[in-house]
Design an enzyme around this catalytic site. Structure first.
Site, PDB file in Angstrom:
ATOM      1  N   ASP A 140      15.364  91.167  19.623  1.00 35.16           N
ATOM      2  CA  ASP A 140      15.783  90.414  18.437  1.00 35.16           C
ATOM      3  C   ASP A 140      15.128  90.986  17.188  1.00 35.16           C
ATOM      4  O   ASP A 140      14.901  92.197  17.104  1.00 35.16           O
ATOM      5  CB  ASP A 140      15.425  88.933  18.627  1.00 35.16           C
ATOM      6  N   ASP A 165       2.736  76.959  17.409  1.00 35.46           N
ATOM      7  CA  ASP A 165       3.497  76.292  18.466  1.00 35.46           C
ATOM      8  C   ASP A 165       4.190  77.261  19.418  1.00 35.46           C
ATOM      9  O   ASP A 165       4.902  76.836  20.327  1.00 35.46           O
ATOM     10  CB  ASP A 165       4.550  75.359  17.848  1.00 35.46           C
ATOM     11  N   HIS A 221      14.973  84.838  12.815  1.00 33.05           N
ATOM     12  CA  HIS A 221      15.894  84.689  13.941  1.00 33.05           C
ATOM     13  C   HIS A 221      15.178  84.839  15.284  1.00 33.05           C
ATOM     14  O   HIS A 221      15.320  84.004  16.188  1.00 33.05           O
ATOM     15  CB  HIS A 221      17.001  85.731  13.807  1.00 33.05           C
ATOM     16  N   ASN A 253      29.949  84.786  17.522  1.00 34.58           N
ATOM     17  CA  ASN A 253      30.187  83.634  16.641  1.00 34.58           C
ATOM     18  C   ASN A 253      31.457  83.705  15.810  1.00 34.58           C
ATOM     19  O   ASN A 253      31.594  82.947  14.852  1.00 34.58           O
ATOM     20  CB  ASN A 253      29.014  83.485  15.663  1.00 34.58           C
ATOM     21  N   VAL A 294      26.137  91.115  32.671  1.00 31.21           N
ATOM     22  CA  VAL A 294      25.407  90.250  31.743  1.00 31.21           C
ATOM     23  C   VAL A 294      25.932  88.824  31.847  1.00 31.21           C
ATOM     24  O   VAL A 294      27.139  88.595  31.958  1.00 31.21           O
ATOM     25  CB  VAL A 294      25.559  90.768  30.300  1.00 31.21           C
ATOM     26  N   SER A 311      23.551  82.474  19.364  1.00 29.77           N
ATOM     27  CA  SER A 311      22.166  82.950  19.390  1.00 29.77           C
ATOM     28  C   SER A 311      21.216  81.864  19.865  1.00 29.77           C
ATOM     29  O   SER A 311      20.175  82.147  20.456  1.00 29.77           O
ATOM     30  CB  SER A 311      21.717  83.398  17.987  1.00 29.77           C
TER      31      SER A 311
END
Length: 557
Positions: free
Chosen positions: A248, A257, A283, A371, A385, A454
């Protein structure tokens, strides 16, 4: 001495990836990639030694990519003119694969990222046509909110500005009146829900707009996100930690966190040991938090609470060759699962070969479907995949937020979930995951609610991590395609149909329980054939099924 040339003599170049087919054509001589690499490297050096109008020529890209185990070259990434690429194709024919090194994109939809279209040119307006509107953005306690992106649109014009430290902003529109304004959009930097106000009733000055805080913060207590709640907040059993690679935009190292066990950067001129710790877009950090945010007293928790995450940074400037390099690194790191919330419309035989290599290394590959509401993108479309589509859940976000625009008529049988309007769909979809109004970690010790496949893909990567921890038999298997396929099948077995069309949900939404799932039996769970088979494939498949059935009858007799 340097050869002096003119810029006019330089032919335009493109990035290519070059490799060999998995099956060598019998009538052609096999290409020696080591020799070809040396030839191309020498050529690039000669070009770099030239000068253009007295200045050194820009070096042309060249890189040899090697298999992590054998160290043999599997792909050459090189900058070529179209003429040189054609010359290589003519020389080697089908013995060489030459593909363009296409760019890849992130599969996320940040609220308000799209701009209003301006249907009137500024030159056609005069100062007397200008409408000036000032407003102040505050929270529920009237605290000013800085860095909020504010869009105001009318019938003819729109403007976008960002609030200052006092939460104030001034917008200027030409040819508009207060009565012709059509929409006001607000996108906070982090920590708050976005907001859309249709036909806003505004005054010229002293307008106030309030935003609602997200139900999560570093102050605690730890919030329960809808995606986790739906999938199942299951604590992973003690034992060997599951290793997950996130390919990414990097990772915001230091967020309280979420932590990463390590990483690598793939920027052209960066430091690969340090670049992964930076995330300019947020992202990659958002994806990482969805998978493995810490199960502590603050913020949120990820789907998998005992994972080692490795951030492999390919953005900005992600391309097929960078993804291939990241896959090689994932193999080298011996990760169990790879998440890819990225892709593009262009298939690549060479990239698919690296996907196959990862599967042979025992790695489950999980990818976002895309998307653009069209066909499933690559790499998710490859049969190697696990392709993940996005769903949303009604009632999990404010009705006046940007998230509401993704609601579709495609609703689950119980009326709770909907197929996200943006999600790519098709027969390649294996499962679906939460992908609308997903709150997760971002740089700056903050949280943001995003939409996209995503966001759906890391939910499924997290599910796979939990299932692997629950199933030590799979963990103990030698690293091979059988291991990765057993985990692939375990995720499919955990999926529950929602009643959406199969193109939108595949086998359904995987759900977790505290119980270990049954071990897939030998022979079960071959990789689902995603693309439709041609006639010969269909016949071969029927013959194989008949042979298998006959064998079973003999064994049972």
């Amino acid at each position: 001495m340097h050869e002096v040339t003119s810029r006019k003599d330089r032919k335009p170049t493109r990035r290519f990836i070059i490799g060999k087919p998995a099956s060598q054509p019998a009538h052609l001589q096999e290409v020696d990639l080591e020799a070809l690499g040396a030839e191309l490297a020498q050529r690039q050096e000669k070009i770099a030694a030239q000068t253009v109008d007295g200045a050194p020529a820009a070096p042309m890209a060249f890189k040899a990519m090697r298999d992590p185990d054998s160290q043999k070259i599997h792909t050459l990434q090189v900058e070529l003119t179209d003429a040189h690429a054609d010359e290589l194709r003519t020389r080697h024919g089908e013995a060489l694969i030459i593909e363009e090194d296409h760019d890849l994109e992130m599969f996320t939809l940040s609220p308000g990222i799209d701009a209003f279209e301006m249907s009137m040119a500024r030159e056609l307006s005069t100062q007397s046509d200008e409408l000036k509107v000032t407003l102040k953005v505050v929270d529920e306690n009237d605290t000013p909110l800085p860095k909020v992106q504010v869009d105001l649109a009318g019938d003819l014009w729109s403007d976008r500005q960002v609030t200052n430290t006092q939460g104030k902003v001034t917008l200027k529109l030409f040819g508009e009146t207060l009565d012709s304004l059509t929409q006001l959009r607000l996108k906070p930097a982090n920590g708050y829900w976005s907001r859309v106000i249709k036909a806003p009733s505004l005054a010229a000055q002293n307008n106030v707009v309030r935003l609602t805080a997200l139900p999560v913060s570093l102050e605690g207590p730890q919030a329960n996100m809808w995606g986790n709640e739906t999938i199942g907040n299951v604590a992973m059993p003690q034992g060997e930690r599951v290793r997950v690679a996130v390919i990414d935009s990097g990772f915001a190292d230091g967020h309280p966190d979420v932590v990463a066990a390590g990483g690598r950067g793939f920027a052209e001129d960066g430091d690969p040991e340090e670049d992964w710790k930076t995330d300019d877009s947020g992202h990659g950090t958002h994806v990482t938090g969805t998978i493995g945010a810490l199960n502590n007293a603050i913020g949120m928790r990820g789907v998998a609470d005992k994972v080692d995450i490795f951030a492999l940074r390919v953005f900005p400037g992600a391309s097929i060759s960078k993804l291939m390099a990241a896959i090689d690194t994932a193999i080298q790191l011996q990760v169990d699962i790879v998440n890819m919330s990225l892709g593009g419309p262009n298939p690549s035989t060479l990239l698919q070969q690296r996907m196959q290599a990862a599967r042979q290394a025992g790695i489950l590959l999980v990818a976002a479907a895309g998307n653009n509401a069209g066909p499933v993108m690559y790499p998710a479309a490859y049969p190697e995949v696990m392709a993940v589509a996005a769903i949303g859940k009604l009632g999990t976000f404010p009705e006046d937020s940007f998230h509401a625009r993704h609601i579709t008529p495609q609703v689950s049988a119980d009326g709770t979930y909907f197929a996200a309007g943006f999600t790519c769909r098709g027969p390649e979809i294996n499962v679906c995951g939460p992908g609308v109004a997903i709150i997760s970690t971002v740089p700056g010790d903050a949280y943001v609610s995003n939409d996209g496949t995503s966001m759906a893909s890391p939910h499924i990567a997290g599910v796979a991590a939990v299932l692997l921890a629950q199933n030590p038999q799979i963990q103990a298997m030698p690293r091979s395609d059988a291991r990765s396929q057993s985990l692939f099948q375990a995720v499919l077995d955990a999926a529950h149909p929602l009643g959406l069309p199969a193109d939108f949900e595949g086998s359904g939404l995987p759900l977790l329980t505290g119980n270990a799932p049954p071990m897939p039996q030998p022979g079960e769970g071959e990789i689902p054939s995603k693309p439709p088979m041609d006639g010969l494939d269909t016949v071969a498949d029927l013959i194989q099924k008949a042979l298998d059935a006959a064998k079973l009858i003999r064994e049972q007799a």
